[in-house]
Design an enzyme around this catalytic site. Structure first.
Site, short mmCIF file in Angstrom:
data_model
loop_
_atom_site.label_atom_id
_atom_site.label_comp_id
_atom_site.label_asym_id
_atom_site.label_seq_id
_atom_site.Cartn_x
_atom_site.Cartn_y
_atom_site.Cartn_z
N LYS A 205 0.86 -1.20 0.00
CA LYS A 205 0.00 0.00 0.00
C LYS A 205 0.88 1.23 0.00
O LYS A 205 1.73 1.39 0.88
CB LYS A 205 -0.90 0.00 1.24
CG LYS A 205 -1.64 1.33 1.49
CD LYS A 205 -2.51 1.30 2.76
CE LYS A 205 -3.11 2.66 3.07
NZ LYS A 205 -3.91 2.69 4.31
N ASP B 3 -2.65 10.28 3.49
CA ASP B 3 -4.03 9.86 3.74
C ASP B 3 -4.74 10.89 4.62
O ASP B 3 -4.64 10.87 5.84
CB ASP B 3 -4.03 8.48 4.42
CG ASP B 3 -5.45 7.96 4.65
OD1 ASP B 3 -6.41 8.55 4.08
OD2 ASP B 3 -5.60 6.97 5.40
N LYS C 102 -10.11 12.90 8.12
CA LYS C 102 -9.56 12.57 9.44
C LYS C 102 -9.51 13.84 10.29
O LYS C 102 -9.42 14.93 9.76
CB LYS C 102 -8.12 12.05 9.28
CG LYS C 102 -8.01 10.64 8.75
CD LYS C 102 -6.55 10.21 8.70
CE LYS C 102 -6.41 8.81 8.12
NZ LYS C 102 -7.01 7.75 8.94
N ASP D 71 1.66 6.54 5.40
CA ASP D 71 0.68 5.57 4.91
C ASP D 71 1.14 4.85 3.64
O ASP D 71 0.38 4.11 3.02
CB ASP D 71 -0.66 6.28 4.69
CG ASP D 71 -1.84 5.35 4.93
OD1 ASP D 71 -1.65 4.30 5.57
OD2 ASP D 71 -2.94 5.67 4.45
N ASP E 33 -12.14 6.92 3.98
CA ASP E 33 -10.90 6.72 4.75
C ASP E 33 -10.48 5.24 4.79
O ASP E 33 -9.38 4.92 5.22
CB ASP E 33 -11.09 7.28 6.17
CG ASP E 33 -9.77 7.51 6.88
OD1 ASP E 33 -8.72 7.48 6.22
OD2 ASP E 33 -9.79 7.74 8.12
N GLU F 216 -9.42 3.52 2.46
CA GLU F 216 -8.94 3.59 1.08
C GLU F 216 -7.84 2.57 0.76
O GLU F 216 -7.70 2.13 -0.37
CB GLU F 216 -8.41 5.01 0.79
CG GLU F 216 -6.94 5.28 1.18
CD GLU F 216 -6.65 5.17 2.67
OE1 GLU F 216 -7.61 5.22 3.46
OE2 GLU F 216 -5.48 5.01 3.04
N ARG G 82 -7.52 -0.55 1.47
CA ARG G 82 -8.04 -1.83 0.99
C ARG G 82 -8.48 -1.74 -0.47
O ARG G 82 -8.43 -2.73 -1.20
CB ARG G 82 -9.18 -2.30 1.91
CG ARG G 82 -10.34 -1.34 2.02
CD ARG G 82 -11.26 -1.62 3.20
NE ARG G 82 -10.66 -1.24 4.49
CZ ARG G 82 -11.25 -1.46 5.67
NH1 ARG G 82 -12.45 -2.03 5.73
NH2 ARG G 82 -10.65 -1.09 6.78
N1 BES Z 1 -4.05 4.63 6.98
C1 BES Z 1 -5.13 4.35 7.84
C2 BES Z 1 -4.78 3.38 8.96
C3 BES Z 1 -3.77 3.83 9.97
C4 BES Z 1 -4.16 4.41 11.16
C5 BES Z 1 -2.44 3.60 9.78
C6 BES Z 1 -3.24 4.79 12.10
C7 BES Z 1 -1.49 3.97 10.73
C8 BES Z 1 -1.89 4.55 11.89
C9 BES Z 1 -6.27 3.75 7.04
O1 BES Z 1 -6.37 4.17 5.73
C10 BES Z 1 -7.54 4.13 7.72
O2 BES Z 1 -7.83 5.29 7.74
N2 BES Z 1 -8.27 3.14 8.24
C11 BES Z 1 -9.48 3.39 8.91
C12 BES Z 1 -10.48 2.36 8.44
C13 BES Z 1 -11.89 2.62 8.85
C14 BES Z 1 -12.41 3.88 8.19
C15 BES Z 1 -12.73 1.44 8.49
C16 BES Z 1 -9.23 3.24 10.40
O3 BES Z 1 -8.41 2.41 10.80
O4 BES Z 1 -9.83 4.00 11.16
ZN ZN Z 2 -4.67 4.82 4.83
MN MN Z 3 -7.51 5.95 5.54
#
Ligand code: BES
Ligand code: ZN
Ligand code: MN
Length: 510
Positions: free
Chosen positions: A270, A275, A282, A293, A352, A354, A356
């Site tokens: 990824k 992000d 966020k 990210d 968010d 994204e 996946r």
């Molecule tokens: N890049 C983030 C995940 C992340 C969070 C990485 C903290 C490193 C530190 C990912 O894209 C994300 O935002 N995931 C969301 C998913 C949710 C919206 C289902 C999350 O983990 O809150």
């Molecule tokens: Zn992300």
């Molecule tokens: Mn995200």
């Protein structure tokens, strides 16, 4: 690039700021202490006798000035704990602890007297050297020189040279050649993670990959937006459409074993260069950390650099999806329905989630085009992973017990620890759509819990029947805010060392 100069010789050069010698628990001297003591006219014995804070416990470091007659300005005692417990991992940690203690001491060169009596002394010397190099890594590209120094303080000097004195230099030098390639891979991955998103946007990133890997004989192919549209990569493209920086996919091919007709190993990363969360924005606090990210892609690039750098006899494909997740009037929205490369339709419930989507297309593509022997993806995928395992273990999902066993083993050997997470059909089904084939959030919403597992369940939707697959959620391990023994804070390069070992232990022709 490795900035630290590491070398080995049988006799001391006596051309360093500091001599380093090891002691074990209870001030038990390692074998070279006697010879160093002779070189420095009995001074080691003297300071050891007077010293009240050092007893040779694991990781203790004592830095002491030597008198003018001595060939070194300093002698450094390194406490190694129990002699029979100094294994390869501990040796590497010792190198890291040593460098940590040197911080701010303006010692530019060390001469390390390795204990030749240790079992596998040459291997351990290389491990210590590796720990020294890993911990001495610095990201200083954006510091102008004069800003490093404060008035009333001496000019800051970094460690620049580490020389190791041991009998078996032939073995050590041979081993270190390969180790240096691994270190180069780790440092590249760290540099990429630490670089800011205004410098490392997808197109710039793709060019960096080409610049880094082409000279090593890696075949680098870049897919631009037009090509991705043609291929039908609707999921990855949706994530990128809100940004003025268009997305890229980079495919890296390393054919180190030309005689083999076996399917290649595939690593997918990824690479969200920033992000923001997109329209599902966020919160502002801490958002700057989302420059990391792209840590999964950095690990893949670093891995390929490590393997190609030491001409690994294996055939490996790396695929990274590079994209910036931004809110704008062009951005994809929650409720959008998109069609992935696989043909599966996806309802976007949260922009968010994204990563996946990016991986879905990259995973489908690599399976479709390369029919790999196995696929391993790395991604900073979920905050839930950080909550589950913090920064010590990388949660790893695998559809295959043998693959998991190999990964776990490589993790233990390198100190990049993995922990197996459950991959259960329940979570795959959770990601089925109500009005589409799949959706990017669990059907049960937040009440489903297990955010790292539902994310893995989503990815599983894009893994073909029979593909041997593992997913490493490196959200907690790609970026740390506190130094570790061999990993200074910020971008860690996590994944390069464990996967390089995984390849060499299981898939490399000897
Ligand atoms: N890049 C983030 C995940 C992340 C969070 C990485 C903290 C490193 C530190 C990912 O894209 C994300 O935002 N995931 C969301 C998913 C949710 C919206 C289902 C999350 O983990 O809150
Ligand atoms: Zn992300
Ligand atoms: Mn995200």
């Amino acid at each position: 690039m490795m900035t630290l100069d590491i070398s080995f010789s049988k006799a001391p050069s006596k051309n360093a700021d500091a001599a380093v010698v090891c002691f074990y628990k209870g001030k038990e001297p390692s074998a070279p202490v006697a010879s160093l003591n002779y070189e420095v006219k009995g001074f080691v014995d003297h300071v050891l006798g007077k010293n009240k804070s050092f007893n040779g416990g694991f990781g203790q470091v004592e830095i002491m000035m030597l008198p003018e007659e001595a060939p070194y300005s300093y002698v450094i005692f390194l406490g190694c704990g129990d002699k029979d417990k100094v294994d390869n991992i501990k040796s590497e940690q010792l190198g890291g602890k040593l460098v940590a203690a040197l911080d701010g001491r303006n010692i530019e060169s060390i001469e390390f007297f390795v204990d030749n009596d240790l079992d596998g002394a040459a291997v351990k010397a290389v491990q210590i050297a590796s720990g020294v190099a890993l911990r001495a890594y610095k990201f200083e590209r954006y510091k102008s020189d004069d800003k490093n120094n404060k008035e009333d303080e001496p000019e800051k000097k970094n460690l620049e040279k580490a020389h190791f004195v041991l009998f078996d230099t032939t073995v050590a030098e041979e081993l270190f050649k390969d180790k240096a390639s691994v270190l180069e891979g780790v440092f590249l991955a760290r540099d990429l993670v630490n670089d800011p998103p205004n410098a490392l946007y997808p197109d710039a990133y793709a060019k960096r990959i080409k610049d880094q890997l082409k000279p090593l004989g890696v075949d680098v192919e870049i897919l631009d937006e037009k090509k991705m549209k043609k291929l039908g990569m609707g999921a990855l493209l949706a994530v990128g459409q809100g940004s003025d920086n268009p997305p890229r996919i980079v495919i890296m091919r390393w054919r180190g074993d030309k005689t083999s007709s076996a399917a290649p190993l595939a690593f997918v990363g990824k690479g969200v260069t920033f992000d923001t969360g997109g329209i599902s924005l966020k919160p502002g606090l801490g958002m700057e950390e989302m420059k990391m990210d792209m840590g999964g892609s950095a690990a893949v690039v670093g891995l390929i650099k490590a393997l190609a750098g030491r001409k690994a006899k294996a055939n490996v494909i790396g695929v990274v999806g590079l994209v910036e997740n931004m809110p704008s009037s062009k951005a994809y929205r929650p409720a959008d329905i998109i069609t992935s490369y696989s043909g599966k339709t996806i309802e976007v419930l949260n922009t968010d989630a994204e990563g996946r989507l990016v991986l879905a297309d990259a995973l489908s593509y690599v399976q479709d085009v390369y029919k790999p022997n196995l696929v391993i993806d790395l991604a900073t995928l979920t905050g839930a992973m950080v909550i589950a395992l913090g920064h010590e273990y990388c949660g790893t999902f695998s559809s295959d017990d043998d693959l998991w066993a190999q990964l776990e083993h490589a993790g233990k050997d390198t100190g990049e620890a993995l922990w197996r997470m459950p991959l259960d059909k329940v979570w795959k089904e959770e990601m089925e759509g109500t009005i589409t084939d799949v959706q990017n959030m669990a059907k049960g919403g937040a009440a489903t819990g297990a955010g790292a597992c539902t994310a893995a369940g989503f990815l599983w939707q894009f893994i073909e029947e029979g593909t041997v697959w593992a997913h490493m959620d490196i959200a907690g391990t790609a970026w740390i805010k506190k130094d570790k023994d061999v990993v200074p804070k910020y971008g860690t390069g996590f994944g390069v060392r464990v996967l390089e070992r995984f390849v060499s232990q299981n898939y490399e022709r000897t």
